[in-house]
Structures are given as C-alpha cells and as structure tokens.
Design a protein around this motif. Sequence first.
Motif, PDB file in Angstrom:
ATOM      1  N   VAL A  25       0.867  -1.192   0.000  1.00  0.00           N
ATOM      2  CA  VAL A  25       0.000   0.000   0.000  1.00  0.00           C
ATOM      3  C   VAL A  25       0.897   1.233   0.000  1.00  0.00           C
ATOM      4  N   ILE A  26       0.649   2.119  -0.955  1.00  0.00           N
ATOM      5  CA  ILE A  26       1.360   3.403  -1.023  1.00  0.00           C
ATOM      6  C   ILE A  26       0.318   4.512  -1.136  1.00  0.00           C
ATOM      7  N   THR A  27       0.434   5.523  -0.277  1.00  0.00           N
ATOM      8  CA  THR A  27      -0.437   6.691  -0.340  1.00  0.00           C
ATOM      9  C   THR A  27       0.433   7.920  -0.578  1.00  0.00           C
ATOM     10  N   VAL A  28       0.109   8.692  -1.622  1.00  0.00           N
ATOM     11  CA  VAL A  28       0.866   9.907  -1.935  1.00  0.00           C
ATOM     12  C   VAL A  28      -0.096  11.081  -2.004  1.00  0.00           C
ATOM     13  N   ASN A  29       0.442  12.297  -1.776  1.00  0.00           N
ATOM     14  CA  ASN A  29      -0.368  13.510  -1.905  1.00  0.00           C
ATOM     15  C   ASN A  29      -0.270  14.047  -3.334  1.00  0.00           C
ATOM     16  N   LYS A  30      -0.827  15.234  -3.548  1.00  0.00           N
ATOM     17  CA  LYS A  30      -0.840  15.794  -4.898  1.00  0.00           C
ATOM     18  C   LYS A  30       0.557  16.187  -5.372  1.00  0.00           C
ATOM     19  N   LYS A  31       1.485  16.357  -4.427  1.00  0.00           N
ATOM     20  CA  LYS A  31       2.868  16.647  -4.801  1.00  0.00           C
ATOM     21  C   LYS A  31       3.676  15.373  -5.002  1.00  0.00           C
ATOM     22  N   LEU A  32       2.989  14.224  -4.963  1.00  0.00           N
ATOM     23  CA  LEU A  32       3.616  12.908  -5.128  1.00  0.00           C
ATOM     24  C   LEU A  32       4.635  12.628  -4.027  1.00  0.00           C
ATOM     25  N   GLU A  33       4.340  13.150  -2.819  1.00  0.00           N
ATOM     26  CA  GLU A  33       5.144  12.823  -1.647  1.00  0.00           C
ATOM     27  C   GLU A  33       4.510  11.641  -0.933  1.00  0.00           C
ATOM     28  N   VAL A  34       5.323  10.660  -0.555  1.00  0.00           N
ATOM     29  CA  VAL A  34       4.815   9.439   0.068  1.00  0.00           C
ATOM     30  C   VAL A  34       4.338   9.752   1.484  1.00  0.00           C
ATOM     31  N   LEU A  35       3.061   9.449   1.762  1.00  0.00           N
ATOM     32  CA  LEU A  35       2.481   9.672   3.085  1.00  0.00           C
ATOM     33  C   LEU A  35       2.464   8.385   3.906  1.00  0.00           C
ATOM     34  N   ILE A  36       2.014   7.302   3.302  1.00  0.00           N
ATOM     35  CA  ILE A  36       1.898   6.021   3.997  1.00  0.00           C
ATOM     36  C   ILE A  36       2.461   4.940   3.083  1.00  0.00           C
ATOM     37  N   ILE A  37       3.237   4.037   3.663  1.00  0.00           N
ATOM     38  CA  ILE A  37       3.781   2.915   2.899  1.00  0.00           C
ATOM     39  C   ILE A  37       4.001   1.750   3.858  1.00  0.00           C
ATOM     40  N   ASN A  38       3.712   0.533   3.426  1.00  0.00           N
ATOM     41  CA  ASN A  38       3.910  -0.651   4.260  1.00  0.00           C
ATOM     42  C   ASN A  38       5.087  -1.464   3.720  1.00  0.00           C
ATOM     43  N   PRO A  39       5.582  -2.450   4.489  1.00  0.00           N
ATOM     44  CA  PRO A  39       6.791  -3.191   4.092  1.00  0.00           C
ATOM     45  C   PRO A  39       6.722  -3.833   2.709  1.00  0.00           C
ATOM     46  N   PRO A  40       5.615  -4.508   2.312  1.00  0.00           N
ATOM     47  CA  PRO A  40       5.606  -5.065   0.948  1.00  0.00           C
ATOM     48  C   PRO A  40       5.794  -3.989  -0.128  1.00  0.00           C
ATOM     49  N   ALA A  41       5.189  -2.813   0.082  1.00  0.00           N
ATOM     50  CA  ALA A  41       5.366  -1.733  -0.889  1.00  0.00           C
ATOM     51  C   ALA A  41       6.805  -1.226  -0.885  1.00  0.00           C
ATOM     52  N   GLU A  42       7.444  -1.178   0.292  1.00  0.00           N
ATOM     53  CA  GLU A  42       8.842  -0.759   0.363  1.00  0.00           C
ATOM     54  C   GLU A  42       9.734  -1.724  -0.418  1.00  0.00           C
ATOM     55  N   GLN A  43       9.473  -3.027  -0.262  1.00  0.00           N
ATOM     56  CA  GLN A  43      10.248  -4.015  -1.007  1.00  0.00           C
ATOM     57  C   GLN A  43      10.040  -3.850  -2.513  1.00  0.00           C
TER      58      GLN A  43
END
Length: 580
Positions: free
Chosen positions: A260-278
Amino acid sequence: MFWKSVVFKLWSTIILLVAFVLLILTVLLLEFFENFYVEDAEMNLLNQAESVYSLVESHEEDEISIETVNQLIAPSTRATIFFDEHQYWQNDVYEDYLEIDPSWFITHTDISRVLTHDEEIKEISSVPISNEDLIIVGIPTHDGSGAIYVYQSLNVVEETTEQTTNIILVAATIAIVLTTIFAFFLSTRITAPLIKMRKAASELARGEFHTKVPVLTYDEIGELANSFNLMRRQLNYHITALNQEKSQLSSILKSMADGVITVNKKLEVLIINPPAEQFLERLLYENNLQDEPLPEELKVYFNQVLENEEEHSTEIVVQGRSYVIVMTPLYDDSVVVGVVAIIRDMSDERQLDKLRKDFLANVSHELRTPISMMQGYSEAIVDDVAETKEDKQELAQIIYDESLRMGRLVNELLDLARMEAGHIQLNLEEVNIEDFISKITRKFSTVAHDQNILFETDVNLGLNNMNVDPDRIEQVLTNLIDNAFRHTGEGGIVQVNVADESDDIIIEIIDNGSGISKDDLPFIFERFYKSDKARTRNQSKKGTGLGLSIAKHIVEAHGGNIYAKSKYNEGTSFTFTIPK
C-alpha cells in the motif's frame, strides 16, 4: 524573566495606579490644607483684632487696655493700634521680623485702606526689611479715625502645613508599601494557578497528559482550571484514540500481504507498508534510481489518476516477478488530495496458472506417448505385420512395458493428489538405519557397475534406529539415487551420506553429473517440471516429472525438509532431514 512575567505586570500596574491616585490626592490635600490653614489663621487674627477692639473700646484707661492686649495676643502675633494717623500703639514681640515701622501701614496702599476707607482687610504681604511673608488682618475703629492691625508670620502656617505634608507623605509611603505587599500577594495569588496551568500546558505540548491543575478557588480562575483539566482529559482521550487508530492502521498495513502506497498531490509518500517498500526497492534498483523516492514510471501513473480522477490499474514486471498496481483517487470530501495504490504480487498466481496449463499438457503428453505406441503395435499385431512369433512377442513386450509405464504414471498422479490433499498415511516403524540404507544401496550396485560409476555410502550416526515409514522413505531414496545415476556419466561418482545433527537425521545424495541450471533449480520440486523443455532426452533417462514432487511431500509428512544445491555441468546435491 521576572519583569516579563504576569506577576510583575499586574504588580506594577496596581502600584502605578495607586501611586498616581495617591499623588493626585496628596496634591489636592496639600492645597486644601494650605488654604485651610491660611483661612484659619486669618479668622483667628480677625477674632483677635475684634477682641483687641472690644478691649480698647471698653477701657478708658490706655494702660489697662494695653496690658490686657499684651496678655491676650499670642507671642507669635503682634497688634498695632492706630488711634489716628499720627498716634499708634504696638505690643511687645520676641521676633525681629515682626518689628515693622507703623508708617508702613499708612504708606502701603492695600493695607492703608482700613484707615482711609474704613474697610476690613485680610492680606498676605512681605515685610519690607526681611522679606518675610505676613498674614495681616485690619479692622477700622468705630469712629473711623483709627484702625487695629493684627498680624503674624506666614511661617507659622507653613510649619503647620509642613507637618501636615509630612504626615500625608508618611501616610502615602505607608500606603504605597502596603499596596506593594497587597499587590504582590494578590498578583501571586491570581497568577499562581496561571503559572501552574502554563507548566501543565508545556507538559501537554510535550505529550504528558496526566498533569492535573489543582482547583484552589471557585472564581473565574477556578473555572478556568476546571476547563483546563476537562480539556486535558478530552485531549488525552482523543490522542489516545488517535494513537490506537494509528497503531491499528499501522498493524493492519504491516500485516497486509499486498503493498500500500499513499501519496499527496505533490507525489510525496504519506503512507507505505513493508511489501510496498520491497517493491519500490526492487523497482528503483532495476531502474538504477537509488536516490529517488519514487520512480518516474509510477509518477506517470499517479499523475494520470490525479488528472482524470478515476481508478487506473496496470501490470508491470520487476526482476522477474509480476505485480498488479491498482491506483484510486484519495478524496477529502469531494476534493482529490492524493492517490492510494494497492500493489499485489501476482507471480505465484501466474505461476500456478502456468502450472495448471502445463499440468494438462504434461499429462496429455505423458499419456499420449504410451497410448500411441500401444495402439500402433497392437495394430501391427492385428494386421499380421509381425509374421514370426518372435516379432509378435517383441511387440507384445513393448505394449506391456508401455502399459506398466502408464500405470506408474496414473498411480503417481493418484499418490500425489492424495498427498497434496493431506491424505497421506504413514506406517511408522522403528528401523535400523545402517541396515535400511544398505538394503537400498545394494539395489544400485549393479547399475553402478554397468555404468562404471563409483557408488559410495557413508553412515556416521550416534544412534542406530529411527522411527519412519520405511516404504515411503525407501521411495524417496530410490528416486533421488536413481536420478543421480541417470544424470551422471560414465566414470562419475554418486555418494550417499547419512549423519545426525542436533535433532535431525540428515541424508545427502551427491553426484558430479550434469547438474541443474540456476533457472530450473527453483522449480524442480513442482509437478511435471523437466529441465528438458523439448522432452527430447534419451528414453533411458526419461521420467514422469513427478518423483521429486512426491519425495518432497513424503519428507514433509515426516516433519522434515528437502532442498537441492547444484551447479550446471558440475554436479547436484539433494539433502533431506528426518526428525529424530
């Protein structure tokens, strides 16, 4: 600092206010008392002048009148009596500045009005010689030909005024001191709860929500303390709830198999979980973008979702693994504020789908070959193509062998299906390890001799027996040793090593044959998997592709583990463990 504190500001305000009021009051009082004492002195002198006038009028003898006047007039007061402009009398005095020439009274315009105009006067005038200020009261006589002047120094009034001023100043000083003490006490009493609330607010800012402000009074400050404590409890409750929700969200995200990756309108990462980091690490590594937070490929997809405000999905391959990315707009009310991307690793599903298709193809291929051979040779017998008895017997033998091969394939498929369904049954027995290994290896001695392969066995154990299903373990060993011989050329070596380590018995089958390529090694325990994709291998080395899969299920049913190590054209090592 103290002078910047509320205590100092409140104290200084009270002091300045009281000092200002006292200053105005002191000025007014001094002015009032000064006027009062002057008027009082004038009235006193006027009364004395009238008394002198009464004595002079009531006594015909001047000596008696003068003696009486000397006794009546105060020492600080002097009386001058004009019987007419040329005849006068003055009483005795002890102060030099009261020695005034009587002619001054006649020549002084304002003073002489008593004699000239029969007017009563009250004047403050300066002494001609000493410049002393005098309070002069004059009244005319009854016949109008004379006058009586009574006067005294203004210093007498000033002394009284000075004493009064000193008393007022002392009282004001005492009032200032008392006000200072009272103001400091009041300000500290008012500000003490405020200081405690400030300290509590600082602790709240640091995240300490257990500090309680004591309620000492029931006024506005007490109500403020109650409101502060209520606010503290509410903040503690809400922040605890937010932390719990955040912890739950973090736990949920960490436990998710999907990224899971959540980004804002500036494409800055807000939330990320370990599978998404990998996933990001692999994607950035593949694109040589180690210092970038997001690869350009994902930015393009995210911008597309932000612009179109609709869901978008795509599938990309990263380092041989297939990922499906589903991107959805993130709304705040009705405004898009970002993108939520779900990343699912579909490699296993794709592999399972491929295996399913391959399974059907493999089964069809493995069954079609013996069926075709059986059909062809049986037709040859029916059509009398084979004329001699030997030819017919040879064709019949081929049909028989192919039927046995087809039967083995069907039986292995049934066994594998039962094992994968968890229906495998083990008949556990206590067997002697050395005898068990020796019985199995003896079956391959002839094969080793015929193929000119060195076959060695090394059993190094600290115990003699193990509790296993001998038939199943023999099936595993037979399959692995047979594979080793089939893939080892003439002059090669095949070794069977048995040892115990910790809580397991380790059995290892090693050969220096053709080996397995690194691309095929991860899949060798799958059904029907063969490194010879074209299936053109020599018939003598051809298998069904189910043996290793069955061996894996048997070993795992015993609670053990099986794995392989291999280098292409250098050899292969199969190792499996059985718990003691």
